[in-house]
Write a protein that holds these residues in place. Sequence first.
Motif, PDB file in Angstrom:
ATOM      1  N   GLN A   2       1.233  -1.175   0.079  1.00  0.00           N
ATOM      2  CA  GLN A   2      -0.163  -0.353   0.071  1.00  0.00           C
ATOM      3  C   GLN A   2       1.142   1.537   0.249  1.00  0.00           C
ATOM      4  O   GLN A   2       0.475   2.537  -0.260  1.00  0.00           O
ATOM      5  CB  GLN A   2      -0.781  -0.171   1.340  1.00  0.00           C
ATOM      6  N   LEU A  28      -3.267   4.990   3.562  1.00  0.00           N
ATOM      7  CA  LEU A  28      -2.421   4.087   4.945  1.00  0.00           C
ATOM      8  C   LEU A  28      -3.890   5.459   5.838  1.00  0.00           C
ATOM      9  O   LEU A  28      -4.120   6.575   4.909  1.00  0.00           O
ATOM     10  CB  LEU A  28      -1.696   3.634   5.867  1.00  0.00           C
ATOM     11  N   ALA A  29      -4.364   4.585   7.166  1.00  0.00           N
ATOM     12  CA  ALA A  29      -5.187   5.573   7.614  1.00  0.00           C
ATOM     13  C   ALA A  29      -5.878   6.926   7.110  1.00  0.00           C
ATOM     14  O   ALA A  29      -6.548   8.008   7.389  1.00  0.00           O
ATOM     15  CB  ALA A  29      -4.132   6.629   8.571  1.00  0.00           C
ATOM     16  N   ILE A  35      -0.016  -2.222  11.822  1.00  0.00           N
ATOM     17  CA  ILE A  35      -1.514  -1.635  11.756  1.00  0.00           C
ATOM     18  C   ILE A  35      -2.830  -2.159  11.048  1.00  0.00           C
ATOM     19  O   ILE A  35      -2.391  -3.706  10.162  1.00  0.00           O
ATOM     20  CB  ILE A  35      -1.733  -0.206  10.951  1.00  0.00           C
ATOM     21  N   TYR A  36      -3.860  -2.566  11.876  1.00  0.00           N
ATOM     22  CA  TYR A  36      -4.653  -3.058  10.795  1.00  0.00           C
ATOM     23  C   TYR A  36      -6.109  -2.393  10.801  1.00  0.00           C
ATOM     24  O   TYR A  36      -6.874  -2.227  12.124  1.00  0.00           O
ATOM     25  CB  TYR A  36      -5.556  -4.775  12.004  1.00  0.00           C
ATOM     26  N   ARG A  37      -6.756  -2.304  10.120  1.00  0.00           N
ATOM     27  CA  ARG A  37      -8.008  -1.553   9.289  1.00  0.00           C
ATOM     28  C   ARG A  37      -8.432  -0.812  11.183  1.00  0.00           C
ATOM     29  O   ARG A  37      -9.264  -1.308  11.061  1.00  0.00           O
ATOM     30  CB  ARG A  37      -8.904  -2.842   8.980  1.00  0.00           C
ATOM     31  N   GLY A  52      -3.645  -2.116   6.144  1.00  0.00           N
ATOM     32  CA  GLY A  52      -2.547  -2.191   7.113  1.00  0.00           C
ATOM     33  C   GLY A  52      -1.543  -2.827   7.047  1.00  0.00           C
ATOM     34  O   GLY A  52      -0.016  -2.292   7.435  1.00  0.00           O
TER      35      GLY A  52
HETATM   36  S1  SMO Z   1      -4.714  -0.206   9.319  1.00  0.00           S
HETATM   37 MO1  SMO Z   1      -3.889   2.142   7.939  1.00  0.00          MO
HETATM   38  O1  SMO Z   1      -4.035   0.695   6.591  1.00  0.00           O
HETATM   39  O2  SMO Z   1      -3.791   2.724   8.520  1.00  0.00           O
END
Ligand code: SMO
Length: 701
Positions: free
Chosen positions: A199, A506-507, A342-344, A231
């Motif tokens: 990602q 992400l995030a 990190i995970y969703r 994540g």
């Molecule tokens: S858990 Mo997300 O890819 O910041």
Amino acid sequence: MPSLLPAHIGASNPRREDARLLRGQGQYTDDIKLDRPLYVAFARSQFAPAILEHVEIDDALNSDGIFAVHTGAELAHLGNLSVNEVINMPSAPRFCALLEHEVRAIGQPIAAVLADSPANASDAVELIYADMIEGEACNTTIASHSWQSVENDMPGAPHHSVEVAIQHPRLAPSAIEPRAIAVRYETDTDSVTVWHSTQTPHRTRSELAAILDIHPSRIRVIARDVGGAFGMKASLYPEDVFALWAAFTHKRNIKWTATRSDEFMSATHGRGTTSTGRLTLSADGTFLALTAKTSAPLGPWLPNSALVPAWNAARVLPSGYLVPKLDIQTSAVQDNFTPTGIYRGAGRPEANMLIERLIDKAARASGIDPFTLRRRNLLPPSALPHDTVTGNRLDSGDYIRALDLLEQLSGYQTLRQEQSKRRNQGELVGIGIAFYVEPSGSGWESARITLHKNGTASVASGSSSQGHGRETSYAQIAADHLGLTPDQIEVTLADTDHTPKGIGALASRSTAIGGSAVQQACIEAKRQKDKGAPYPITTTSRYENEGQAWGYGAYLIQMSICPDTGTPTIEKAICVDDTGVQINPALVKDQVVGGFAQGFGEAMMEHIEFDEDNQLLTGSFMDYAMPRANDVPALEMHSFETPSPTNTLGAKGVGEAGTIGAPAAILNAALDALAPLGVTDLNMPLTPCTLWTAMQKGRTT
Ligand code: SMO
């Protein structure tokens, strides 16, 4: 902002990606054809903690089709991966592409085989033997942070106080496409083209260049189609570093695609957090004080965002509520299990679970309806923007409206009447609600727009897509700002040679930040065109948002539980989200429903388990209960749009909404169902066994 006609922003355009993805024409990393690649398979540690004394590779070297076998000492000169220090970390554990000495968890690569086929590579792995002696267990806090506020002027005297202790199950993010990397060695330039299921393609390049100590211009990274990430694909892994090292060392093409077992053992897990909290209220239900303590597990090495869950699980408190006195602590503790990352949701679900469980307990203790109690303490629109002691700026919206809408749209009063009737007939039925906030990322993203003489345009973005439909939504943004139709716009993502530098997906940051970057570059391109600049007209933007956009919303769950077996049934699931400005409502719904499915999985089914010898008991989908489509109940979705002032599109993130909001509402529904039996606490996942056990205890106490 100029007025925009016709409006493509706000239309549910079909996903342009689907034409190729649904016809099997997607290009995932394992689809890449390379000339005579060497296939990698890893021998992984089977015991932990342990000390590696010797790795026996001779039999493997002599097996069919083997090109080379490598062990840790050969890569010992490589450095560490970078870690995003959202909380201060005095010293980081060492990163090893292949283990040299200390084995911290099962599944860590201790040797790598390069062979002429994937089958020969994995056969040779079976012939690698490692001598190990027992090592010392690790339970070390390597980062921590706390926030305190002192309020002298309390809005009431303490009257109720409630406590919860929560253990979040460890989860396997489980993208459909496992991790994969394909490296083409370019002989003439001593450089590589890397297809990576990631990602964060630009991070892949910069991190690989740093750890291998080579110039980034020798690495091109492409992430064409990525089959989910959540994540788990936001960081480099030991396997990726080895693949690059091998390509440069042997001047050969290299391919590695993880098996599902590799993923369960060595892709980062999510959650696993432990937290405790106490909420104190006045007699009329005004929140006075919140104490929270949270501890997140870290594995043997740290991916880039390793500290983010520990940070978010604490700093997202006290959510959208006004709590005058806060005492919040977090720590990240290294253990002997699979690395976490990190995970969703990445800590947001943990923070939300803590506060929403506490509020539900407080509602029961005070006899105040859970909707009323939440509304009494949520920040009113006039209080926004609001700065919290934990470092947040809650930017915009009307939190109370989300609850009002949920109450009306769910027919809450009727649901309560029906519940009471069914309870009288001996049924176990509960209604749970939860409010949530979803801070989306901050920082910058980039875009490049090219206007061609034939009237078409190209968009190149530094952000990326893993199934989100970003090509579709970026074309919609560009269409409106360039006065074109989306089909006149080509969108390129995730190729470090053909897109400007960026962060990645992400995030829940991409639409708000990456989309605003596209918008800004388009506005500038249009201006230059109107000024009569010659074709092709190219503009580049680097857009930085003004702090995080805070999406929010509320979930209601109605659950019944079979009194004989403990089997739960979600009878109703409904949510209201303030999504900010929607670019494509169909894509927003896809995000909400996908997040809900993963939140449902966490709350009801999924759980990574290790035994007392640190062996993984849930190493396949035979043992790890991933929800299937027909397990997941229908979700009734409602939304409204308050533009966020933090970015020029007014967008907010919605990718994590379901994982943050749904689990707390599900737990609250189950606890409401079992309240007549005296059950006051439950831990996820809410399997029939969990519920039945709690029911038996409740009945006998
Ligand atoms: S858990 Mo997300 O890819 O910041």
